[in-house]
Design a protein around this motif. Sequence first.
Motif, PDB file in Angstrom:
ATOM      1  N   ILE C  83       0.826  -1.213   0.000  1.00  0.00           N
ATOM      2  CA  ILE C  83       0.000   0.000   0.000  1.00  0.00           C
ATOM      3  C   ILE C  83       0.860   1.263   0.000  1.00  0.00           C
ATOM      4  CG2 ILE C  83      -0.221   0.367   2.508  1.00  0.00           C
ATOM      5  CD1 ILE C  83      -3.225   0.879   2.004  1.00  0.00           C
ATOM      6  N   LYS C  87      -0.673   6.307  -5.301  1.00  0.00           N
ATOM      7  CA  LYS C  87      -1.935   5.843  -5.871  1.00  0.00           C
ATOM      8  C   LYS C  87      -2.162   6.571  -7.179  1.00  0.00           C
ATOM      9  CE  LYS C  87      -5.734   7.494  -4.082  1.00  0.00           C
ATOM     10  NZ  LYS C  87      -6.852   7.751  -3.141  1.00  0.00           N
ATOM     11  N   ARG C  93      -8.668   3.125  -3.680  1.00  0.00           N
ATOM     12  CA  ARG C  93      -7.862   2.430  -2.679  1.00  0.00           C
ATOM     13  C   ARG C  93      -8.673   2.090  -1.429  1.00  0.00           C
ATOM     14  NH1 ARG C  93      -1.738   4.231  -1.574  1.00  0.00           N
ATOM     15  NH2 ARG C  93      -1.517   2.999  -3.477  1.00  0.00           N
ATOM     16  N   VAL C  94      -8.720   0.798  -1.112  1.00  0.00           N
ATOM     17  CA  VAL C  94      -9.463   0.346   0.063  1.00  0.00           C
ATOM     18  C   VAL C  94      -8.489  -0.209   1.093  1.00  0.00           C
ATOM     19  CG1 VAL C  94     -11.240  -1.212   0.932  1.00  0.00           C
ATOM     20  CG2 VAL C  94     -11.476  -0.176  -1.344  1.00  0.00           C
ATOM     21  N   LEU C  95      -8.504   0.376   2.269  1.00  0.00           N
ATOM     22  CA  LEU C  95      -7.638  -0.078   3.352  1.00  0.00           C
ATOM     23  C   LEU C  95      -8.445  -1.005   4.254  1.00  0.00           C
ATOM     24  CD1 LEU C  95      -5.000   0.253   5.086  1.00  0.00           C
ATOM     25  CD2 LEU C  95      -6.165   2.148   6.225  1.00  0.00           C
ATOM     26  N   TYR C 133      -6.284  -3.481   0.182  1.00  0.00           N
ATOM     27  CA  TYR C 133      -4.978  -3.767   0.796  1.00  0.00           C
ATOM     28  C   TYR C 133      -5.182  -4.369   2.172  1.00  0.00           C
ATOM     29  CZ  TYR C 133      -3.061  -0.997  -2.971  1.00  0.00           C
ATOM     30  OH  TYR C 133      -2.714  -0.531  -4.205  1.00  0.00           O
ATOM     31  N   THR C 155      -1.365   6.865   3.374  1.00  0.00           N
ATOM     32  CA  THR C 155      -1.367   6.215   2.064  1.00  0.00           C
ATOM     33  C   THR C 155      -2.594   6.587   1.243  1.00  0.00           C
ATOM     34  OG1 THR C 155      -2.527   4.243   2.861  1.00  0.00           O
ATOM     35  CG2 THR C 155      -0.116   4.240   3.032  1.00  0.00           C
ATOM     36  N   PRO C 157      -6.145   6.392   1.532  1.00  0.00           N
ATOM     37  CA  PRO C 157      -7.214   5.458   1.153  1.00  0.00           C
ATOM     38  C   PRO C 157      -8.493   6.197   0.783  1.00  0.00           C
ATOM     39  CG  PRO C 157      -6.943   5.520   3.538  1.00  0.00           C
ATOM     40  CD  PRO C 157      -5.853   6.377   2.968  1.00  0.00           C
ATOM     41  N   ILE C 160     -12.250   2.710   4.070  1.00  0.00           N
ATOM     42  CA  ILE C 160     -11.628   1.833   5.055  1.00  0.00           C
ATOM     43  C   ILE C 160     -12.640   0.761   5.454  1.00  0.00           C
ATOM     44  CG2 ILE C 160     -10.712   1.710   7.408  1.00  0.00           C
ATOM     45  CD1 ILE C 160      -9.848   4.740   6.849  1.00  0.00           C
TER      46      ILE C 160
END
Lengths: 85, 488, 394
Positions: C83, C87, C93-95, C133, C155, C157, C160
């Motif tokens: 991660i 990006k 982006r999924v944390l 991630y 990072t 995201p 979440i």
Amino acid sequence: MNEEQTIREKLRAFITRELIRDESYNLGDDEGIVTGGLMDSFSLAEFGVYVEDEFNIYIPDSDLTVEKLDTLNQMVARIQRDLGA
Amino acid sequence: MPLDLASLLTFATAAVLYAGLLNGRWRGWALLIGSTLAIYWLQPPLAPRFADYVLPTATLALAILGWLLTRPPDVESRQTTLREDRLTLVVLFVLAVGMAFNRYLDAAYRLTASRPPSPLWTAVILLGLGGLFLLSARLAAKADQRRVLSGGILFMVVVFVALKTAVLSTAVAQLWRTLTGQNPALAAPTDLAWLGFSYVAFRLIHTLRDRQTGLLPALSLREYVTYIIFAPAFIAGPIDRAERFVQDLRALPHMVGLDAARFGEAGLRIASGLFKKFVIADSLAQGMSLTAVNAAQATSTLGLWMLLYGYALRLYFDFAGYTDMAIGLGLLFGIRLPENFDRPYLKSNITTFWQSWHMTLSSWARFYVFTPLSRSLLRRKPRPSPTLIVLVAQIATMTTIGLWHGISWTFFIWGLWHGVGLFVHKQWSDRTRKWYRELAEKPWQKRAWTLFSWFVTLQFVVLGWVWFLLPELGLAAATFGKLFGFGW
Amino acid sequence: MANGQSSTITWRMIGRVLGKTAVLFLLLNLLFAGLEPMETLGRVSLYNWLLPGRVRLPYGENPAESYNLSLNNVPAMLASHAINRPKDDAEFRVLLIGDSGTWGWFLPNEDTLAGQLNALGLETADGRTVAVYNFGYPVMALSKDVLLLDAAMQTDPDLILWPVTLESFPRDKQLFPPLVQANPARMRRLIADYALDLDANDGRFITPTFLDQTIVGQRRNLADWLRLQQVGFAWAATGIDQAIPAQFDLRRSDFEADESWQTFTQAATLTTDDLAFDVLAAGMTAAGPVPVLLINEPMYISQGQNSDLRYNAFYPRWAYDQYRALLGETAVAHNWPYLDLWDTIPPDEFTDTPVHLTAVGNKLYAVMVAEGIRPFLAEKPDLRHPNPQGLITR
């Protein structure tokens, strides 16, 4: 030509003809033949056989080394030593 | 390789006491006694009963046998050394029987890895063995020494093969276990991991062969045994030459004890060895180098290459670090052991690589395999083609070096790989000598060519390690393919 | 003669060299202790340029087999993770944070929740690819979740996912994870910033002395950091980051007639003193404008002996039922997007503990989570306040 010179010229001729395979090559007396990349450890074995045939001298395998027989001078000295003994 | 920081510290302390306190004339004796104790102490524990006592004792026996066979033929030199030799024999006997007294010590204080056999039995067997040795020496004295020496070399080769071939060494271990009342079904090829044997065997063969050609100087038993088992070089070499070793040994009485120059050089050497072995090599060993396990698990070509490079570096730093420590320790005791490595991965052809990698082993193979074999083939009538002679001699030499590491197909292929490599390089350099001489006058082209040759040589060597490292033929072949993208 | 090559070396000179080396070593140690560079050093990493980034966080007790190890350096953990790279515009982006179930105990990466979600190939309405991630970490405590969430916010995201279960809630477990204890500065900041009901001076925090901050004192942390880079090579070549045994004991399905849970020996009423809902709320706040989908993670529900008293080895029914009710109420009260999946996975799809899933279990789980994610992928999602009722599946 004294004995030493005879040996030297015989060796020089053998080395340039048979080992370096370039008779035009001007081989120096103190030139590193193996370290200079002109011949290799197999050539040293060929040299051993030649010396045995030509001068009736047996140089043991562990003396056929770069340290001991890298130059024409070293080779001549070695043969003279063994002839004298 | 079983040298750790604790044993290194013990060696170094012993060296300081030796150099600082000991009278010069006792130094030679101290090396003999210290090395004898060390070979028992360094031998790791072995599963078959008494093996970790018997094998170091057998090392001593082989050394004595080697000395008996390699005494110069003239009677005169024998008699002058007789008194000291008898003393050496007594010292070795007392030490060997003395080590058996470790039987009565608690495991924590034992110098041997496990409980040795009874000292009384040991003494009886050793005396019997000694009688046998003397008797055979008497008989051998009457026989043609050349043949006796050839017999000795053959014997060493047979023992070597028996121990280094998995099937045979397992069979020997089975027999051993049967004799000592253990379960023979549990026998494994690693049962008889005889510390230092590979090096001892090659040193012995060197002295036997050099006696045949008359090159070996007359050595006392003390000198001979010390040469064979000299502690700093016992575990991982280098393989010194006897005539060079005794020069240093004989100079010991006049050596300055606490010589700052010698200690300084030795200290630097040991420090460099420690760094190479315990910092670089051991770091590379932690997940950065190829193993049989991760080779089988690999899923990425690039990753496999990185691990292979990691292994190549690890192997070099491990072994070169070991050699540095051995040379440094040797210096502390006043013996300058020969160099074993000379920046091998920076060489630009395979021939110079082999003149700089494990140099004492490759010199040994040159002296005792390559040159005699080339010579005898050159003498054949009619003389075979030189190309054929070179091919045969190179392959024989390199497979010998390969099989010295262990008798298996993978080590054989590794030897073949390098034998063919050396052969091809010789053919190439025979034909390009003139061109190379001319290249010397064009510095830029020469530099570019050297860089290219270095790169090719390094890939060749590194790829060869696949066969050296991986014990199973199938895995090695599969890994080799995968490095080129096949067989994923 | 084995005399040294240079006769200019004297004992005095050797003494000087050794003396200088000792002084230099001492100075380096003092400098190191003064600078406290471990966190900065942690950001230096071979991952994500020379080596591929790790697909889940470093964790493992046997680096030689798993090519992975546990360490306490949060920046180093983050730096080693996939991660931790820029990006691009095409990525949503999924944390995913959580416990060992999320991390994927006994599962290769493709079979974890993150792996199964990625295999679904989700896209946003505007065409961005959903990349999940795995930032789970095998300890059960909300405090540890928030600690890692806080670190991972840099990072960037877009969403979440936070699966939780009752075992992460007990208040006295919050300062239990070694990762939390070894990062006192980070944890104390979280306690202060979010007014958590945790003791900032708790004796379990590891507070290093000046000597502990020297190179010698930090040798273990330094070695761990180095080791993390080293095992990266084997990880890169094999994709292995966990030593998965061929066989293991399954979770228990028969129980004693025992209703104890944590410090409770019998059924009682759980309150926010017992369960750390304040830490949960802190995580929600720490996410800032990024939406968090809270998930009550699936658990094994036994049909065996005394299963009328216990759902599984972790939970007696009384405790879990109260927790589930409290969690649902809290989510509604705070308007938190919430997905309750507690009983959605068949019992056969659990492995060694009541919260560790099989590959198949994770696949079923992923499909349901994907449904929960869908509202966030819409053209104009109401990111802050989607209707939580609509998300609660039951």
